[in-house]
Design a protein around this motif. Structure first.
Motif, PDB file in Angstrom:
ATOM      1  N   ARG A 186       2.809   1.830  -3.255  1.00  0.00           N
ATOM      2  CA  ARG A 186       1.930   2.144  -4.380  1.00  0.00           C
ATOM      3  C   ARG A 186       1.306   3.534  -4.288  1.00  0.00           C
ATOM      4  O   ARG A 186       1.121   4.200  -5.299  1.00  0.00           O
ATOM      5  CB  ARG A 186       0.835   1.088  -4.472  1.00  0.00           C
ATOM      6  CG  ARG A 186      -0.045   1.240  -5.705  1.00  0.00           C
ATOM      7  CD  ARG A 186      -1.035   0.113  -5.849  1.00  0.00           C
ATOM      8  NE  ARG A 186      -0.310  -1.140  -6.065  1.00  0.00           N
ATOM      9  CZ  ARG A 186      -0.755  -2.327  -5.672  1.00  0.00           C
ATOM     10  NH1 ARG A 186      -1.900  -2.441  -5.040  1.00  0.00           N
ATOM     11  NH2 ARG A 186      -0.047  -3.410  -5.902  1.00  0.00           N
ATOM     12  N   HIS A 187       0.976   3.991  -3.067  1.00  0.00           N
ATOM     13  CA  HIS A 187       0.127   5.172  -2.941  1.00  0.00           C
ATOM     14  C   HIS A 187       0.728   6.344  -2.165  1.00  0.00           C
ATOM     15  O   HIS A 187       0.102   7.404  -2.104  1.00  0.00           O
ATOM     16  CB  HIS A 187      -1.193   4.797  -2.267  1.00  0.00           C
ATOM     17  CG  HIS A 187      -1.976   3.774  -3.009  1.00  0.00           C
ATOM     18  ND1 HIS A 187      -2.598   4.024  -4.210  1.00  0.00           N
ATOM     19  CD2 HIS A 187      -2.233   2.474  -2.721  1.00  0.00           C
ATOM     20  CE1 HIS A 187      -3.201   2.943  -4.630  1.00  0.00           C
ATOM     21  NE2 HIS A 187      -3.004   1.979  -3.750  1.00  0.00           N
ATOM     22  N   SER A 188       1.867   6.176  -1.564  1.00  0.00           N
ATOM     23  CA  SER A 188       2.345   7.200  -0.634  1.00  0.00           C
ATOM     24  C   SER A 188       3.580   7.932  -1.133  1.00  0.00           C
ATOM     25  O   SER A 188       4.460   7.343  -1.756  1.00  0.00           O
ATOM     26  CB  SER A 188       2.674   6.559   0.719  1.00  0.00           C
ATOM     27  OG  SER A 188       1.518   5.979   1.275  1.00  0.00           O
ATOM     28  N   ARG A 195       0.830  -1.209   0.000  1.00  0.00           N
ATOM     29  CA  ARG A 195       0.000   0.000   0.000  1.00  0.00           C
ATOM     30  C   ARG A 195       0.862   1.256   0.000  1.00  0.00           C
ATOM     31  O   ARG A 195       0.634   2.191  -0.769  1.00  0.00           O
ATOM     32  CB  ARG A 195      -0.923   0.010   1.208  1.00  0.00           C
ATOM     33  CG  ARG A 195      -1.782   1.264   1.283  1.00  0.00           C
ATOM     34  CD  ARG A 195      -2.667   1.272   2.496  1.00  0.00           C
ATOM     35  NE  ARG A 195      -3.722   0.292   2.329  1.00  0.00           N
ATOM     36  CZ  ARG A 195      -4.683   0.087   3.224  1.00  0.00           C
ATOM     37  NH1 ARG A 195      -4.700   0.767   4.357  1.00  0.00           N
ATOM     38  NH2 ARG A 195      -5.609  -0.815   3.009  1.00  0.00           N
ATOM     39  N   ALA A 204       0.084  10.540   2.017  1.00  0.00           N
ATOM     40  CA  ALA A 204      -0.415  10.356   0.655  1.00  0.00           C
ATOM     41  C   ALA A 204      -0.225  11.669  -0.083  1.00  0.00           C
ATOM     42  O   ALA A 204      -0.005  12.715   0.531  1.00  0.00           O
ATOM     43  CB  ALA A 204      -1.891   9.965   0.685  1.00  0.00           C
ATOM     44  N   TRP A 205      -0.315  11.635  -1.409  1.00  0.00           N
ATOM     45  CA  TRP A 205      -0.162  12.894  -2.155  1.00  0.00           C
ATOM     46  C   TRP A 205      -0.854  12.807  -3.493  1.00  0.00           C
ATOM     47  O   TRP A 205      -1.305  11.746  -3.923  1.00  0.00           O
ATOM     48  CB  TRP A 205       1.292  13.274  -2.285  1.00  0.00           C
ATOM     49  CG  TRP A 205       2.134  12.444  -3.222  1.00  0.00           C
ATOM     50  CD1 TRP A 205       2.044  11.108  -3.462  1.00  0.00           C
ATOM     51  CD2 TRP A 205       3.206  12.918  -4.027  1.00  0.00           C
ATOM     52  NE1 TRP A 205       3.007  10.725  -4.341  1.00  0.00           N
ATOM     53  CE2 TRP A 205       3.735  11.812  -4.713  1.00  0.00           C
ATOM     54  CE3 TRP A 205       3.779  14.162  -4.225  1.00  0.00           C
ATOM     55  CZ2 TRP A 205       4.806  11.919  -5.591  1.00  0.00           C
ATOM     56  CZ3 TRP A 205       4.850  14.256  -5.095  1.00  0.00           C
ATOM     57  CH2 TRP A 205       5.345  13.157  -5.768  1.00  0.00           C
ATOM     58  N   ASP A 206      -0.921  13.940  -4.148  1.00  0.00           N
ATOM     59  CA  ASP A 206      -1.574  14.021  -5.459  1.00  0.00           C
ATOM     60  C   ASP A 206      -0.567  13.914  -6.602  1.00  0.00           C
ATOM     61  O   ASP A 206      -0.911  14.079  -7.753  1.00  0.00           O
ATOM     62  CB  ASP A 206      -2.382  15.311  -5.587  1.00  0.00           C
ATOM     63  CG  ASP A 206      -1.526  16.571  -5.586  1.00  0.00           C
ATOM     64  OD1 ASP A 206      -0.303  16.484  -5.334  1.00  0.00           O
ATOM     65  OD2 ASP A 206      -2.089  17.651  -5.829  1.00  0.00           O
ATOM     66  N   ASN A 209       1.360   8.162   7.733  1.00  0.00           N
ATOM     67  CA  ASN A 209       1.419   7.950   6.290  1.00  0.00           C
ATOM     68  C   ASN A 209       1.204   9.289   5.597  1.00  0.00           C
ATOM     69  O   ASN A 209       0.388  10.097   6.040  1.00  0.00           O
ATOM     70  CB  ASN A 209       0.315   6.966   5.886  1.00  0.00           C
ATOM     71  CG  ASN A 209       0.313   6.631   4.414  1.00  0.00           C
ATOM     72  OD1 ASN A 209       1.259   6.916   3.682  1.00  0.00           O
ATOM     73  ND2 ASN A 209      -0.765   6.015   3.974  1.00  0.00           N
TER      74      ASN A 209
END
Length: 131
Positions: A39-41, A36, A60-62, A58
């Motif tokens: 893949r996403h952070s 996870r 996360a970002w755009d 964690n």
């Protein structure tokens, strides 16, 4: 208690699932955190007392200039020692180094003093749709 912090540190899925269960209540899940996060952070910060994880956040970002704090958690026996604020500080540094311009966080009302006081966030207008 000697706490170390690591940006994008190695994550043990079992230990992180146990920390989340303790911090957020509920049963221990079987989340594959490694996959996870990769893949996403943008990144994450792990706080450890020796080898034991006692904190995690964690980011996360755009993929651009906005980053978002998620899953901030500190083990019960490590709370009130500044671990949470240090996690957020290191996450902020990691975001800044990656070229982000904004770090967002959503939180429950009882965490207001922590995020606005200890971590330096400022209040903004935001919206939410419960899905």
């Amino acid at each position: 208690m000697t706490i170390t912090y690591e940006w994008r540190g190695d994550v043990d899925n079992t230990a992180l699932n146990e920390l989340h269960a303790e911090g957020f209540g509920g049963p221990v899940q079987r989340t594959d955190w490694r996959t996870r996060l990769q893949r996403h952070s943008l990144g994450w910060v792990v706080a450890r007392d020796g080898r034991r994880p006692v904190g995690f956040v964690n980011v996360a970002w755009d993929g651009g200039v906005h980053a978002f704090l998620l899953d901030t958690v500190v083990a019960r026996d490590a709370r009130t020692h500044g671990v949470g604020a240090a996690l957020v500080e290191r996450a902020t540094e990691g975001c800044r180094a990656a070229g982000c311009e904004w770090l967002h966080v959503d939180f429950e009302p009882h965490l207001r003093a922590f995020y606005f006081g200890a971590c330096g966030f400022r209040e903004t207008a935001a919206g939410l749709i419960a899905l």
